[in-house]
Write an enzyme that holds these catalytic residues in place. Structure first.
Site, mmCIF file in Angstrom:
data_model
loop_
_atom_site.group_PDB
_atom_site.id
_atom_site.type_symbol
_atom_site.label_atom_id
_atom_site.label_comp_id
_atom_site.label_asym_id
_atom_site.label_seq_id
_atom_site.Cartn_x
_atom_site.Cartn_y
_atom_site.Cartn_z
ATOM 1 N N CYS A 160 1.010 -2.847 -7.136
ATOM 2 C CA CYS A 160 0.821 -1.576 -6.714
ATOM 3 C C CYS A 160 1.245 -0.632 -5.687
ATOM 4 C CB CYS A 160 -0.963 -0.520 -7.250
ATOM 5 S SG CYS A 160 -1.926 -1.505 -5.298
ATOM 6 N N ARG B 105 1.519 -13.162 2.027
ATOM 7 C CA ARG B 105 2.479 -13.177 1.731
ATOM 8 C C ARG B 105 3.186 -14.045 2.865
ATOM 9 N NH1 ARG B 105 5.590 -8.548 3.346
ATOM 10 N NH2 ARG B 105 7.162 -7.906 3.133
ATOM 11 N N HIS C 140 5.876 2.113 -0.688
ATOM 12 C CA HIS C 140 7.006 1.569 0.738
ATOM 13 C C HIS C 140 7.746 3.150 1.444
ATOM 14 C CE1 HIS C 140 8.835 -1.987 -1.798
ATOM 15 N NE2 HIS C 140 8.055 -2.298 -0.778
#
Ligand code: CFM
Length: 542
Positions: free
Chosen positions: A63, A97, A195
């Site tokens: 998302c 991550r 982003h």
């Protein structure tokens, strides 16, 4: 057929595509058809991408909040990133991550903490702004950071909490830099929107705050490298040896202070085009700093990228040093390729990763003789597939219109006319700037390019191509392994890496050699082989 019994040209894909689409209702099939392209590198082909996933299709996308908080700001160590939302949204904000960091000389590192406003029923009903204020105050009192970022999750947009107003108020009260992001999960069609929102926010609130000259003869920013599994650490060593000052990295192993100083660099080297091209474009528009596309995944790509950076600075000593590093590092690279290639040559891989990696890793696989029969992005745009030449022809839809485009004007005080002139001079000699040709021209004829691939499509491709390995993520991993095919996580690298640079390439060759040559996955029968399976038909076709 070649001597390893693999066909030299990939088979025609029309039957396979038809079989895949046949399962979908007519309207869905029509839509999906535009996102499945049988590649022909000789011609321009359009692929549908960056559009909403069709409801009912199992996508791997994330998302907007994931793209903003997780991807872009996640790896920056000296900012406290507060997630404004229910606690569940914070789970994946907490080091999942594998973006590594060193603690820096001052040790200011908040990455191993997880900050959330933990919104409850009453906050949803009566508003959460007071709770956010309290959270910012509390974080400040405990850690005394010099920056705090606030990230909106879905409910924040729905109930209308103004994270920007709260940030401004608290910035005044506490005297440190505090800024918010309207990166609610539902914005845009994927993490790609996040982003863009993160790029905008950093540019607006951080870049340009510190005009100190970072020093050194050659100053660059590395954009779109996130230090997954320690990739940035490998690259930083090369730059250091070359005498290059790394002003900032967006955002692997980074600090907010580096971002403040980013406008003092002489060049922007862009690794992940998808996630960070906005910063590159804005730095050029505002300050005249040119950008080049580089890639440090693959030994040849690394050599080419280091050379390109050295050539830009037109310095004999730098060029010589770069060649020395390449020559030295290539010894181990070549020896490892020689060792593994007899076992990996001709093997087939497929790759479905978010953006750049599905492209970048093809070269790395290619170095050990492996071929990519199918690849795709989860959320790449047409320019990531077809090259930047298509940007002007991309239709702007309601979802992309939703994301703010900053109005950037020339900064007269910090305008680098010297760099603008340098760019023009080098361009006249054939040096490429602001270019990215995308993934499709680099892929073989008849390889299958698929945007936002679904689980159903992945399964069909496995049955059809019987690949030797698939590069994808945790959402696909266990399904694919149950098909007897090894899966390399190209997001987190599983427990491996670094895979960037020469050292990284060597690590990758060895890991892939082991993975494609183990028999283990073929020895474990998947449950559907031994147990009865329920098969159903869609009501409308029954
Ligand atoms: Fe860029 Fe990335 Fe990627 Fe990406 Fe990502 Fe990632 Fe990725 Mo996972 S920034 S687009 S949003 S290279 S987290 S480090 S691996 S999907 S291909």
């Amino acid at each position: 057929m070649s001597k390893d019994n693999k066909p030299n040209i990939f088979p025609d894909t029309s039957e396979l595509i038809e079989e895949i689409l046949d399962k979908y209702p007519k309207k869905v099939a029509k839509k999906r058809a535009k996102s499945l392209v049988s590649n022909d590198p000789e011609i321009d082909q359009e692929i549908q991408s960056n559009i909403r996933t069709i409801p009912g299709i199992i996508t791997q996308r994330g998302c907007c909040y994931a793209g903003c908080k997780g991807v872009i700001l996640g790896p920056t160590r000296d900012i406290i990133n507060i997630v404004h939302g229910p606690i569940g949204c914070s789970f994946y904000a907490w080091l999942t991550r594998r973006n590594q960091t060193d603690p820096g000389p001052d040790g200011e590192n908040y990455m191993n903490y997880c900050f959330s406003t933990d919104m409850q029923d009453t906050n949803i009903v009566f508003g959460g702004e007071k709770k956010l204020e309290a959270a910012i105050r509390e974080a400040y009192e405990i850690f005394k950071p010099h920056s705090i970022g606030v990230f909106s999750t879905c409910p924040i947009g729905l109930i209308g909490d103004d994270v920007h107003a709260v940030s401004r108020k608290m910035k005044e009260e506490l005297g440190i830099n505090i800024f918010g992001f309207s990166c609610e999960g539902y914005k845009g069609v994927s993490q790609s929107a996040g982003h863009h929102i993160a790029n905008n926010g950093i540019f607006k609130h951080v870049v340009g705050l510190n005009d100190t000259d970072p020093g050194g003869k050659f100053k660059i920013n590395l954009l779109g490298e996130y230090n997954i599994g320690g990739d940035s650490f490998v690259l930083e060593k090369y730059f250091e040896e070359m005498g290059i000052t790394l002003v900032s990295t967006f955002s692997g192993n980074s600090t907010i202070s580096q971002f403040e100083n980013a406008h003092m660099a002489d060049l922007n080297a862009v690794m992940c085009h998808r996630s960070i091209n906005y910063i590159a474009e804005m730095l050029e528009k505002k300050h005249g700093i040119p950008w080049i596309k580089i890639n440090f995944i693959g030994a040849d790509a690394t050599a080419k990228s280091l050379r390109k950076i050295a050539e830009y600075f037109e310095d004999e000593e730098l060029i010589a040093k770069t060649e020395e590093i390449i020559e030295r590092e290539m010894l181990e690279v070549k020896a490892t390729i020689e060792d593994v290639k007899s076992r990996t040559e001709g093997k087939l891989c497929m790759m479905y990763v978010g953006g750049s990696r599905a492209h970048h890793y093809q070269e790395l696989f290619g170095e050990i003789g492996m071929r990519t029969i199918s690849a795709g992005y989860e959320f790449g745009h047409r320019d990531d597939y077809e090259g930047r030449k298509v940007i002007d022809s991309i239709k702007i839809d309601a979802d992309s219109r939703n994301i703010e485009e900053l109005d950037i004007v020339k900064d007269e005080t910090f305008w680098r006319q010297d760099l603008v002139d340098k760019k023009t001079a080098l361009e006249n000699e054939g040096f490429g700037f602001s270019e990215y040709d995308g993934m499709m021209p680099d892929m073989e004829k008849n390889s299958l390019v698929i945007d936002d691939i679904s689980h159903w499509e992945t399964e069909k491709l496995i049955e059809y191509y019987k690949p030797d390995i698939i590069g994808a993520g945790i959402k696909e991993k266990y399904v694919i392994q149950k098909y007897g095919v090894p899966l390399k996580q190209l997001h987190s690298y599983d427990y491996g890496g670094p895979y960037a640079g020469f050292k990284g390439a060597v690590n990758f060759y060895k890991d892939i050699d082991q993975m494609v040559n183990t028999k283990i996955w073929g020895l474990i029968p998947p449950p559907w082989k031994n147990e009865p399976e329920l098969v159903a038909k869609l009501a409308h076709t029954a």
